[in-house]
Design a protein around this motif. Structure first.
Motif, PDB file in Angstrom:
ATOM      1  N   ARG A   1      12.662  10.121  -9.815  1.00 53.23           N
ATOM      2  CA  ARG A   1      11.061  10.240 -10.052  1.00 53.23           C
ATOM      3  C   ARG A   1      10.524  11.608 -10.288  1.00 53.23           C
ATOM      4  O   ARG A   1       9.993  11.990 -11.025  1.00 53.23           O
ATOM      5  CB  ARG A   1      10.394   9.732  -8.836  1.00 53.23           C
ATOM      6  CG  ARG A   1      10.559   8.162  -8.360  1.00 53.23           C
ATOM      7  CD  ARG A   1       9.724   7.835  -7.136  1.00 53.23           C
ATOM      8  NE  ARG A   1       8.276   7.949  -7.367  1.00 53.23           N
ATOM      9  CZ  ARG A   1       7.480   7.451  -6.416  1.00 53.23           C
ATOM     10  NH1 ARG A   1       8.014   6.861  -5.468  1.00 53.23           N
ATOM     11  NH2 ARG A   1       6.119   7.742  -6.620  1.00 53.23           N
TER      12      ARG A   1
ATOM     13  N   SER B   1       3.948  12.102 -15.288  1.00 52.31           N
ATOM     14  CA  SER B   1       3.901  10.793 -14.361  1.00 52.31           C
ATOM     15  C   SER B   1       3.125   9.466 -14.906  1.00 52.31           C
ATOM     16  O   SER B   1       3.463   8.563 -14.475  1.00 52.31           O
ATOM     17  CB  SER B   1       2.903  11.170 -13.269  1.00 52.31           C
ATOM     18  OG  SER B   1       1.634  11.682 -13.694  1.00 52.31           O
TER      19      SER B   1
ATOM     20  N   ARG C   1       6.806   5.592 -14.106  1.00 52.50           N
ATOM     21  CA  ARG C   1       5.822   4.630 -13.303  1.00 52.50           C
ATOM     22  C   ARG C   1       6.914   3.463 -12.852  1.00 52.50           C
ATOM     23  O   ARG C   1       6.932   2.881 -11.887  1.00 52.50           O
ATOM     24  CB  ARG C   1       5.063   4.059 -14.301  1.00 52.50           C
ATOM     25  CG  ARG C   1       3.675   5.082 -14.511  1.00 52.50           C
ATOM     26  CD  ARG C   1       2.489   4.240 -15.162  1.00 52.50           C
ATOM     27  NE  ARG C   1       2.800   3.293 -16.033  1.00 52.50           N
ATOM     28  CZ  ARG C   1       2.796   3.190 -17.387  1.00 52.50           C
ATOM     29  NH1 ARG C   1       2.512   4.278 -17.925  1.00 52.50           N
ATOM     30  NH2 ARG C   1       3.132   1.969 -18.015  1.00 52.50           N
ATOM     31  N   GLY C   2       7.854   3.130 -13.797  1.00 47.70           N
ATOM     32  CA  GLY C   2       8.998   2.110 -13.318  1.00 47.70           C
ATOM     33  C   GLY C   2       9.929   2.623 -12.130  1.00 47.70           C
ATOM     34  O   GLY C   2      10.107   1.800 -11.250  1.00 47.70           O
TER      35      GLY C   2
ATOM     36  N   ALA D   1       8.664   4.611  -9.877  1.00 50.44           N
ATOM     37  CA  ALA D   1       7.963   4.587  -8.829  1.00 50.44           C
ATOM     38  C   ALA D   1       7.590   3.073  -8.272  1.00 50.44           C
ATOM     39  O   ALA D   1       7.758   2.986  -7.026  1.00 50.44           O
ATOM     40  CB  ALA D   1       6.527   5.274  -9.150  1.00 50.44           C
ATOM     41  N   ALA D   2       7.455   2.159  -9.129  1.00 53.07           N
ATOM     42  CA  ALA D   2       7.403   0.971  -8.622  1.00 53.07           C
ATOM     43  C   ALA D   2       8.633   0.440  -7.990  1.00 53.07           C
ATOM     44  O   ALA D   2       8.424  -0.195  -6.890  1.00 53.07           O
ATOM     45  CB  ALA D   2       7.112   0.011 -10.119  1.00 53.07           C
ATOM     46  N   LEU D   3       9.622   0.671  -8.580  1.00 51.97           N
ATOM     47  CA  LEU D   3      10.914   0.138  -7.835  1.00 51.97           C
ATOM     48  C   LEU D   3      11.274   0.898  -6.454  1.00 51.97           C
ATOM     49  O   LEU D   3      11.418   0.255  -5.419  1.00 51.97           O
ATOM     50  CB  LEU D   3      12.188   0.579  -8.722  1.00 51.97           C
ATOM     51  CG  LEU D   3      13.614   0.122  -8.303  1.00 51.97           C
ATOM     52  CD1 LEU D   3      13.760  -1.547  -7.976  1.00 51.97           C
ATOM     53  CD2 LEU D   3      14.607   0.133  -9.286  1.00 51.97           C
ATOM     54  N   SER D   4      10.903   2.137  -6.233  1.00 52.36           N
ATOM     55  CA  SER D   4      10.767   2.993  -5.402  1.00 52.36           C
ATOM     56  C   SER D   4       9.825   2.299  -4.295  1.00 52.36           C
ATOM     57  O   SER D   4      10.264   2.153  -3.204  1.00 52.36           O
ATOM     58  CB  SER D   4      10.449   4.287  -5.546  1.00 52.36           C
ATOM     59  OG  SER D   4      10.652   5.107  -4.209  1.00 52.36           O
ATOM     60  N   ASN D   5       8.819   2.051  -4.788  1.00 53.21           N
ATOM     61  CA  ASN D   5       7.750   1.432  -3.624  1.00 53.21           C
ATOM     62  C   ASN D   5       8.250  -0.176  -3.169  1.00 53.21           C
ATOM     63  O   ASN D   5       7.916  -0.446  -2.248  1.00 53.21           O
ATOM     64  CB  ASN D   5       6.309   1.398  -4.377  1.00 53.21           C
ATOM     65  CG  ASN D   5       5.753   2.634  -4.673  1.00 53.21           C
ATOM     66  OD1 ASN D   5       5.889   3.764  -3.842  1.00 53.21           O
ATOM     67  ND2 ASN D   5       4.700   2.865  -5.589  1.00 53.21           N
ATOM     68  N   ALA D   6       8.569  -0.604  -4.094  1.00 55.36           N
ATOM     69  CA  ALA D   6       9.410  -2.006  -3.685  1.00 55.36           C
ATOM     70  C   ALA D   6      10.338  -2.116  -2.624  1.00 55.36           C
ATOM     71  O   ALA D   6      10.579  -3.078  -1.905  1.00 55.36           O
ATOM     72  CB  ALA D   6       9.753  -2.765  -4.941  1.00 55.36           C
TER      73      ALA D   6
ATOM     74  N   ARG E   1      10.589   0.224  -0.072  1.00 55.02           N
ATOM     75  CA  ARG E   1       9.934   0.914   1.052  1.00 55.02           C
ATOM     76  C   ARG E   1      10.275  -0.240   2.241  1.00 55.02           C
ATOM     77  O   ARG E   1      10.103  -1.350   2.227  1.00 55.02           O
ATOM     78  CB  ARG E   1       8.492   1.318   1.033  1.00 55.02           C
ATOM     79  CG  ARG E   1       8.260   2.535   0.131  1.00 55.02           C
ATOM     80  CD  ARG E   1       7.019   2.894   0.330  1.00 55.02           C
ATOM     81  NE  ARG E   1       6.728   4.004  -0.419  1.00 55.02           N
ATOM     82  CZ  ARG E   1       5.752   4.596  -0.844  1.00 55.02           C
ATOM     83  NH1 ARG E   1       4.600   4.162  -0.499  1.00 55.02           N
ATOM     84  NH2 ARG E   1       5.530   5.751  -1.594  1.00 55.02           N
TER      85      ARG E   1
END
Length: 108
Positions: free
Chosen positions: A82, A91, A97-98, A100-105, A107
């Protein structure tokens, strides 16, 4: 002979190999390809945090780690991906963004 062009071509081929290896469930190969692509992309000390190529390689490494069951390693690789992607392409880019989305998923 354009060394930069050869490096870019090698990195692109390794990224495609990593993606293909993940898709065909050859996770150890995917990790090797992604890490080799990152090594090529890290031509100087600033590349690790500022290169989109490094960010992409780290993102593929994270996907391979996740596919192997190493969620902790995937989170760490995603964090580095990221940073490099945000600095390299911004950003708003789809790759950033992909990641970030995978990272958020992932958590806890």
């Amino acid at each position: 002979l354009d060394v930069n062009a050869l490096n870019a071509a090698g990195e692109s081929a390794l990224m495609l190999a990593a993606e293909t290896a993940i898709a065909t469930h050859r996770i150890p190969d995917a990790l090797t390809f992604a890490r080799d692509a990152r090594s090529i992309a890290m031509r100087d000390s600033l590349s690790d945090t500022r290169s989109a190529y490094v960010g992409e390689a780290r993102l593929e490494e994270a996907r391979a780690l996740l596919a192997s069951g190493d969620t902790s390693g995937a989170r760490a690789a995603l964090g580095r991906a990221r940073v490099a992607l945000a600095n390299g392409v911004g950003s708003a880019d789809v790759r950033t963004r992909g990641a970030a989305a995978l990272s958020n998923a992932l958590r806890p």
